[in-house]
Write a protein that holds these residues in place. Structure first.
Motif, mmCIF file in Angstrom:
data_model
loop_
_atom_site.group_PDB
_atom_site.id
_atom_site.type_symbol
_atom_site.label_atom_id
_atom_site.label_comp_id
_atom_site.label_asym_id
_atom_site.label_seq_id
_atom_site.Cartn_x
_atom_site.Cartn_y
_atom_site.Cartn_z
ATOM 1 N N GLY A 19 0.815 -1.205 0.000
ATOM 2 C CA GLY A 19 0.000 0.000 0.000
ATOM 3 C C GLY A 19 0.848 1.255 0.000
ATOM 4 N N ARG A 20 0.630 2.108 0.984
ATOM 5 C CA ARG A 20 1.327 3.389 1.047
ATOM 6 C C ARG A 20 2.684 3.298 1.730
ATOM 7 N NH1 ARG A 20 -3.600 6.053 4.006
ATOM 8 N NH2 ARG A 20 -2.496 4.835 5.523
ATOM 9 N N ILE A 21 2.964 2.205 2.398
ATOM 10 C CA ILE A 21 4.195 2.093 3.185
ATOM 11 C C ILE A 21 5.277 1.408 2.364
ATOM 12 C CG2 ILE A 21 5.236 1.096 5.242
ATOM 13 C CD1 ILE A 21 2.505 1.305 6.571
ATOM 14 N N THR A 22 6.416 2.064 2.253
ATOM 15 C CA THR A 22 7.579 1.484 1.594
ATOM 16 C C THR A 22 8.624 1.227 2.665
ATOM 17 O OG1 THR A 22 7.142 2.729 -0.411
ATOM 18 C CG2 THR A 22 9.354 1.845 -0.155
ATOM 19 N N ARG A 23 9.031 -0.016 2.795
ATOM 20 C CA ARG A 23 10.053 -0.351 3.780
ATOM 21 C C ARG A 23 10.895 -1.497 3.247
ATOM 22 N NH1 ARG A 23 8.781 -4.531 7.189
ATOM 23 N NH2 ARG A 23 6.804 -5.507 6.746
#
Length: 111
Positions: A36-40
């Protein structure tokens, strides 16, 4: 033990084409795990597990005893980074430094 494992894994000069290749062997090349919106990123679970453990021991010691590493740890915690994320970054940084120490730089005097 950590130094011995590093020497055994290193084997000989010129074995790795870059510090990224060394980091990949050590299993500290980050893998993107986004949703989703989280890049890790997370640690790569492949590679030389004994070398990865040696880096883990080095990073843990530095987190407890090295002032620069503790300052980095506090700064990253203030940025809301988790300890596993911070440890991943420190392992990658340590692998980069070890590569630069172990790989001789070409001399300007040699033809």
């Amino acid at each position: 033990m950590s130094a011995a494992q590093l020497v055994v894994s290193w084997s000989h000069s010129g074995r790795f084409r870059s510090e990224a290749a060394f980091a990949s062997l050590a299993g500290v090349w980050p893998l993107e795990v986004s949703s989703g919106r989280i890049t890790r990123h997370r640690l790569n679970r492949f590679g030389d597990r004994q070398l990865n453990r040696a880096l883990h021991v080095i990073v843990n010691w530095r987190m407890l005893h090295d002032d620069r590493t503790r300052a980095y740890l506090n700064r990253r915690r203030a940025e809301q980074k988790s300890d596993p994320e911070i440890r991943r970054c420190l392992k990658r940084y340590t692998a980069r430094n070890l590569y630069r120490i172990m790989e001789p730089t070409p001399s300007l005097d040699t033809p």
